[in-house]
Design a protein around this motif. Structure first.
Motif, mmCIF file in Angstrom:
data_model
loop_
_atom_site.group_PDB
_atom_site.id
_atom_site.type_symbol
_atom_site.label_atom_id
_atom_site.label_comp_id
_atom_site.label_asym_id
_atom_site.label_seq_id
_atom_site.Cartn_x
_atom_site.Cartn_y
_atom_site.Cartn_z
ATOM 1 N N GLU A 155 0.832 -1.206 0.000
ATOM 2 C CA GLU A 155 0.000 0.000 0.000
ATOM 3 C C GLU A 155 0.868 1.257 0.000
ATOM 4 O OE1 GLU A 155 -2.758 -0.192 3.281
ATOM 5 O OE2 GLU A 155 -3.512 -2.152 2.625
ATOM 6 N N ARG A 156 1.925 1.240 0.782
ATOM 7 C CA ARG A 156 2.827 2.396 0.827
ATOM 8 C C ARG A 156 3.562 2.568 -0.497
ATOM 9 N NH1 ARG A 156 5.327 3.074 6.884
ATOM 10 N NH2 ARG A 156 3.325 2.888 7.960
ATOM 11 N N VAL A 157 3.959 1.468 -1.100
ATOM 12 C CA VAL A 157 4.658 1.531 -2.385
ATOM 13 C C VAL A 157 3.744 2.158 -3.427
ATOM 14 C CG1 VAL A 157 5.641 0.160 -4.273
ATOM 15 C CG2 VAL A 157 6.213 -0.387 -1.894
ATOM 16 N N ARG A 158 2.489 1.734 -3.454
ATOM 17 C CA ARG A 158 1.544 2.302 -4.426
ATOM 18 C C ARG A 158 1.445 3.813 -4.243
ATOM 19 N NH1 ARG A 158 -3.162 3.908 -6.352
ATOM 20 N NH2 ARG A 158 -4.295 2.728 -7.895
ATOM 21 N N GLN A 159 1.333 4.256 -3.004
ATOM 22 C CA GLN A 159 1.227 5.695 -2.756
ATOM 23 C C GLN A 159 2.504 6.422 -3.184
ATOM 24 O OE1 GLN A 159 -1.544 7.515 -1.884
ATOM 25 N NE2 GLN A 159 -0.148 9.102 -2.587
ATOM 26 N N ARG A 160 3.644 5.815 -2.977
ATOM 27 C CA ARG A 160 4.904 6.466 -3.365
ATOM 28 C C ARG A 160 5.044 6.550 -4.879
ATOM 29 N NH1 ARG A 160 8.232 3.932 1.644
ATOM 30 N NH2 ARG A 160 7.183 5.253 3.161
ATOM 31 N N VAL A 161 4.579 5.528 -5.595
ATOM 32 C CA VAL A 161 4.602 5.590 -7.056
ATOM 33 C C VAL A 161 3.668 6.709 -7.527
ATOM 34 C CG1 VAL A 161 4.021 4.357 -9.183
ATOM 35 C CG2 VAL A 161 5.284 3.181 -7.366
ATOM 36 N N VAL A 162 2.498 6.806 -6.931
ATOM 37 C CA VAL A 162 1.561 7.879 -7.273
ATOM 38 C C VAL A 162 2.199 9.231 -6.961
ATOM 39 C CG1 VAL A 162 -0.655 8.944 -6.636
ATOM 40 C CG2 VAL A 162 -0.519 6.475 -7.087
ATOM 41 N N PRO B 216 -6.990 7.856 -18.412
ATOM 42 C CA PRO B 216 -6.250 9.116 -18.553
ATOM 43 C C PRO B 216 -6.380 10.079 -17.377
ATOM 44 C CG PRO B 216 -7.442 8.621 -20.564
ATOM 45 C CD PRO B 216 -7.870 7.613 -19.537
ATOM 46 N N ALA B 217 -7.473 10.050 -16.652
ATOM 47 C CA ALA B 217 -7.662 10.988 -15.546
ATOM 48 C C ALA B 217 -6.972 10.530 -14.260
ATOM 49 C CB ALA B 217 -9.148 11.200 -15.285
ATOM 50 N N ASP B 218 -6.551 9.275 -14.202
ATOM 51 C CA ASP B 218 -5.936 8.731 -12.992
ATOM 52 C C ASP B 218 -4.423 8.921 -13.001
ATOM 53 O OD1 ASP B 218 -8.440 7.953 -12.190
ATOM 54 O OD2 ASP B 218 -8.161 5.832 -12.661
ATOM 55 N N VAL B 219 -3.831 8.747 -11.839
ATOM 56 C CA VAL B 219 -2.376 8.840 -11.688
ATOM 57 C C VAL B 219 -1.868 7.451 -11.314
ATOM 58 C CG1 VAL B 219 -0.524 9.901 -10.330
ATOM 59 C CG2 VAL B 219 -2.543 11.239 -10.944
ATOM 60 N N PRO B 220 -0.844 6.958 -11.948
ATOM 61 C CA PRO B 220 -0.031 7.613 -12.975
ATOM 62 C C PRO B 220 -0.709 7.574 -14.334
ATOM 63 C CG PRO B 220 0.824 5.413 -12.581
ATOM 64 C CD PRO B 220 -0.313 5.624 -11.613
#
Length: 167
Positions: free
Chosen positions: A65-72, A114-118
């Protein structure tokens, strides 16, 4: 048609998933006052037996979960329409049943909208660029090979390898 490397208007952001995942596990161990050695031993047992104990599974889910947030976060700092290049994904794949698969699938789904990150997401490198990616023996989902697959080579790879890595 211009080569793929010439079509990028922004510099891609590069993220080593192994590094970010290990950092997240270390942070969690410190926050919970758990000896990292205990997590390492659980990892060794998982390697030997193929059975992931509940404690390590819990930590890897939280780390994912933390990794996902850091990639975002990296994608947001890089700017709109930026592309994130993920590499060194072995640990995320290894712990696929305990957060890794959800991490990778969630990032892939976001990159498809397209509207989401990344906005864009690449998993590098494939062992054989023409074969379906299988880090750590597990297949990476590719929905549409025509729109989600590119064989990279030559000057483009040279540029990617020289780009500064950001965990």
């Amino acid at each position: 048609m211009a080569p793929l490397a010439d079509t990028w208007l922004v510099e891609p952001a590069s993220v080593s998933l192994n590094s970010v995942f290990l950092d997240a596990l270390r942070e969690l161990a410190e926050e919970q006052s758990v000896r990292r050695q205990a997590l390492l031993k659980a990892g060794v047992r998982f390697t030997a037996t193929g059975t992931l104990d509940a404690v390590l599974a819990s930590y890897t889910r939280l780390a994912a979960e933390r990794v996902r947030q850091r990639v975002v976060d990296v994608a947001e700092v890089a700017g709109p329409r930026s592309v994130v290049l993920l590499h060194e994904a072995g640990l995320v794949t290894r712990y696929g049943e305990a957060g890794g698969r959800e991490l990778r699938a969630g990032l892939q789904q976001a990159a498809r909208h397209p509207a989401d990150v990344p906005h864009g997401l690449w998993l590098l490198p494939a062992e054989d660029p023409r074969a379906t990616p299988t880090p750590d023996g597990r297949t990476v989902e590719v929905v549409n090979r025509a729109s989600e697959w590119e064989v990279l080579g030559g000057p483009f790879l040279k540029v990617l390898r020289s780009a500064p890595a950001r965990p």
